[in-house]
Design a protein around this motif. Structure first.
Motif, PDB file in Angstrom:
ATOM      1  N   GLU A 229     -24.967  34.500  34.687  1.00  0.00           N
ATOM      2  CA  GLU A 229     -23.889  33.847  35.442  1.00  0.00           C
ATOM      3  C   GLU A 229     -22.642  33.669  34.585  1.00  0.00           C
ATOM      4  N   LYS A 230     -22.834  33.385  33.303  1.00  0.00           N
ATOM      5  CA  LYS A 230     -21.683  33.263  32.393  1.00  0.00           C
ATOM      6  C   LYS A 230     -20.947  34.600  32.278  1.00  0.00           C
ATOM      7  N   ILE A 231     -21.719  35.684  32.223  1.00  0.00           N
ATOM      8  CA  ILE A 231     -21.104  37.015  32.125  1.00  0.00           C
ATOM      9  C   ILE A 231     -20.305  37.327  33.389  1.00  0.00           C
ATOM     10  N   LYS A 232     -20.874  37.015  34.545  1.00  0.00           N
ATOM     11  CA  LYS A 232     -20.163  37.260  35.805  1.00  0.00           C
ATOM     12  C   LYS A 232     -18.849  36.476  35.859  1.00  0.00           C
ATOM     13  N   LYS A 233     -18.873  35.271  35.316  1.00  0.00           N
ATOM     14  CA  LYS A 233     -17.653  34.458  35.318  1.00  0.00           C
ATOM     15  C   LYS A 233     -16.640  35.002  34.314  1.00  0.00           C
ATOM     16  N   TRP A 234     -17.105  35.355  33.112  1.00  0.00           N
ATOM     17  CA  TRP A 234     -16.206  35.868  32.076  1.00  0.00           C
ATOM     18  C   TRP A 234     -15.601  37.207  32.508  1.00  0.00           C
ATOM     19  N   ASN A 235     -16.411  38.062  33.102  1.00  0.00           N
ATOM     20  CA  ASN A 235     -15.943  39.367  33.584  1.00  0.00           C
ATOM     21  C   ASN A 235     -15.788  39.336  35.106  1.00  0.00           C
ATOM     22  N   ALA A 236     -15.090  38.339  35.582  1.00  0.00           N
ATOM     23  CA  ALA A 236     -14.973  38.122  37.031  1.00  0.00           C
ATOM     24  C   ALA A 236     -14.292  39.278  37.744  1.00  0.00           C
ATOM     25  N   LEU A 237     -13.312  39.900  37.110  1.00  0.00           N
ATOM     26  CA  LEU A 237     -12.638  41.040  37.730  1.00  0.00           C
ATOM     27  C   LEU A 237     -13.605  42.218  37.860  1.00  0.00           C
ATOM     28  N   ASP A 238     -14.326  42.512  36.793  1.00  0.00           N
ATOM     29  CA  ASP A 238     -15.313  43.592  36.832  1.00  0.00           C
ATOM     30  C   ASP A 238     -16.389  43.325  37.883  1.00  0.00           C
ATOM     31  N   TRP A 239     -16.832  42.065  37.961  1.00  0.00           N
ATOM     32  CA  TRP A 239     -17.915  41.739  38.880  1.00  0.00           C
ATOM     33  C   TRP A 239     -17.505  41.999  40.323  1.00  0.00           C
ATOM     34  N   ARG A 240     -16.272  41.685  40.661  1.00  0.00           N
ATOM     35  CA  ARG A 240     -15.787  41.921  42.023  1.00  0.00           C
ATOM     36  C   ARG A 240     -15.660  43.419  42.305  1.00  0.00           C
ATOM     37  N   ILE A 241     -15.191  44.170  41.333  1.00  0.00           N
ATOM     38  CA  ILE A 241     -15.093  45.625  41.497  1.00  0.00           C
ATOM     39  C   ILE A 241     -16.488  46.221  41.702  1.00  0.00           C
ATOM     40  N   TYR A 242     -17.431  45.776  40.890  1.00  0.00           N
ATOM     41  CA  TYR A 242     -18.797  46.309  40.972  1.00  0.00           C
ATOM     42  C   TYR A 242     -19.446  45.975  42.319  1.00  0.00           C
ATOM     43  N   LEU A 243     -19.317  44.739  42.757  1.00  0.00           N
ATOM     44  CA  LEU A 243     -19.926  44.346  44.031  1.00  0.00           C
ATOM     45  C   LEU A 243     -19.381  45.186  45.184  1.00  0.00           C
ATOM     46  N   HIS A 244     -18.085  45.415  45.175  1.00  0.00           N
ATOM     47  CA  HIS A 244     -17.477  46.195  46.255  1.00  0.00           C
ATOM     48  C   HIS A 244     -18.034  47.606  46.280  1.00  0.00           C
ATOM     49  N   PHE A 245     -18.051  48.275  45.126  1.00  0.00           N
ATOM     50  CA  PHE A 245     -18.457  49.673  45.120  1.00  0.00           C
ATOM     51  C   PHE A 245     -19.976  49.846  45.172  1.00  0.00           C
ATOM     52  N   ASN A 246     -20.709  48.819  44.835  1.00  0.00           N
ATOM     53  CA  ASN A 246     -22.154  48.859  45.085  1.00  0.00           C
ATOM     54  C   ASN A 246     -22.417  48.880  46.592  1.00  0.00           C
ATOM     55  N   THR A 247     -21.604  48.141  47.335  1.00  0.00           N
ATOM     56  CA  THR A 247     -21.726  48.130  48.804  1.00  0.00           C
ATOM     57  C   THR A 247     -21.301  49.471  49.401  1.00  0.00           C
ATOM     58  N   THR A 248     -20.159  49.994  48.979  1.00  0.00           N
ATOM     59  CA  THR A 248     -19.684  51.265  49.544  1.00  0.00           C
ATOM     60  C   THR A 248     -20.585  52.426  49.146  1.00  0.00           C
ATOM     61  N   PHE A 249     -21.250  52.309  48.002  1.00  0.00           N
ATOM     62  CA  PHE A 249     -22.193  53.350  47.581  1.00  0.00           C
ATOM     63  C   PHE A 249     -23.282  53.533  48.626  1.00  0.00           C
ATOM     64  N   TRP A 250     -23.894  52.437  49.056  1.00  0.00           N
ATOM     65  CA  TRP A 250     -24.984  52.533  50.031  1.00  0.00           C
ATOM     66  C   TRP A 250     -24.468  52.921  51.410  1.00  0.00           C
ATOM     67  N   GLN A 251     -23.227  52.560  51.707  1.00  0.00           N
ATOM     68  CA  GLN A 251     -22.636  53.024  52.967  1.00  0.00           C
ATOM     69  C   GLN A 251     -22.487  54.543  52.971  1.00  0.00           C
ATOM     70  N   LYS A 252     -22.062  55.094  51.823  1.00  0.00           N
ATOM     71  CA  LYS A 252     -21.926  56.552  51.726  1.00  0.00           C
ATOM     72  C   LYS A 252     -23.283  57.238  51.744  1.00  0.00           C
ATOM     73  N   VAL A 253     -24.284  56.612  51.138  1.00  0.00           N
ATOM     74  CA  VAL A 253     -25.639  57.158  51.197  1.00  0.00           C
ATOM     75  C   VAL A 253     -26.083  57.288  52.649  1.00  0.00           C
ATOM     76  N   ASN A 254     -25.862  56.245  53.409  1.00  0.00           N
ATOM     77  CA  ASN A 254     -26.285  56.253  54.817  1.00  0.00           C
ATOM     78  C   ASN A 254     -25.521  57.295  55.634  1.00  0.00           C
ATOM     79  N   SER A 255     -24.248  57.467  55.335  1.00  0.00           N
ATOM     80  CA  SER A 255     -23.445  58.391  56.132  1.00  0.00           C
ATOM     81  C   SER A 255     -23.621  59.844  55.720  1.00  0.00           C
TER      82      SER A 255
END
Length: 300
Positions: free
Chosen positions: A143-169
């Protein structure tokens, strides 16, 4: 690049990446005074000075690698806006973003996006640490890492979601499961053909110096021994599959720029001569000097 160039990249979970970076880049100023990752995270802004060379490894490295300002606090009022702008820019520039934690699945998605075959995306894992240098993280450290790298964490969460959307499509879940299984069967078959020991080994056990991955920091980077009994034709393919990144990059430079490759080798030798000392800072200086020279080499 040509107008029809296909651009793709890959992201790694910022939590796992931070643990890895702390082990590998211990000599950078942000880390070298702290014994444990938690010690750094508990006093991150006091330990971190963005103006010092290579400290970018310690903070939002995903954002940095994509060309964005990586220095923003988790409580900044501009964080969400900055994250949204970064995500939009990445989506505009890249056709596909893969996820390291799902590497085999990523290769299947890439295969479908580029109309490739399984043979085109089969690989052995390179630049991987041995288990003895991996350190499981406590939940509160994550949790400390997610807070310290908050910008990275948001980028990762977004593209982790779009990754599975592309897998499905593009692939579909059932087809993905089938092809991942086929890819792993092919990897196993190649392991039995190519590798003397059937898998990765510690660098002290690698017989061919040309196949030893570069070692730095507290990490033990594993590599492979080539099966000495394979025929010439599969031997070339196998050797390319297990060649570490620095050696393979040098091979590609030589293929692309044969005349400049000679200058590159001479410059590398001069850098090595200037940094012939055993301390970590000296070794890292040699790497950074080489990387800087290679960037200049590519620009030519």
């Amino acid at each position: 690049m040509p107008e029809n160039t296909f651009y793709f990249s890959i992201l790694r979970n910022p939590v796992a990446m931070m643990e890895s970076i702390f082990i590998y880049y211990r000599s950078i100023q942000a880390f070298h005074k702290t014994e444990r990752l938690d010690d750094f995270l508990n006093n991150n802004w006091r330990n971190y000075n963005s103006s010092l060379i290579n400290n970018h490894y310690a903070h939002n490295i995903l954002a940095f690698d994509f060309g964005f300002d990586n220095n923003i606090a988790a409580d900044s009022e501009h964080l969400e806006e900055r994250a949204s702008m970064a995500i939009a820019a990445i989506e505009q520039d890249f056709h596909l973003i893969l996820i390291s934690e799902y590497f085999d699945e990523s290769m299947i998605l890439l295969k479908h996006a580029l109309c490739w075959s399984l043979e085109d995306v089969v690989s052995f894992k390179l630049n991987s640490r041995s288990e003895q240098t991996r350190h499981p993280l406590l939940a509160n450290t994550a949790e400390k890492i997610k807070k310290w790298n908050a910008l990275d964490w948001r980028i990762y969460l977004h593209f982790n979601t779009t990754f599975w959307q592309k897998v499905n499509s593009l692939v579909g879940q059932e087809q993905l499961i089938t092809e991942v299984s086929q890819l792993r069967e092919l990897q196993l078959k190649l392991s039995n053909t190519c590798l003397k020991d059937g898998g990765a080994v510690d660098p002290s056990q690698i017989k061919d110096a040309g196949l030893k991955p570069f070692q730095y920091g507290a990490a033990v980077i594993q590599g492979y021994n080539l099966n000495p009994h394979i025929d010439k034709e599969p031997r070339t393919k196998c050797q390319r599959l297990i060649t570490p990144e620095l050696q393979y990059t040098e091979h590609l430079y030589t293929q692309q720029f044969p005349e400049l490759a000679v200058k590159n080798r001479l410059a590398t030798r001069r850098v090595a001569h200037q940094h012939q000392r055993s301390d970590r800072t000296g070794v890292m200086g040699m790497i950074w000097d080489r990387e800087a020279h290679n960037r200049q080499f590519i620009r030519h």
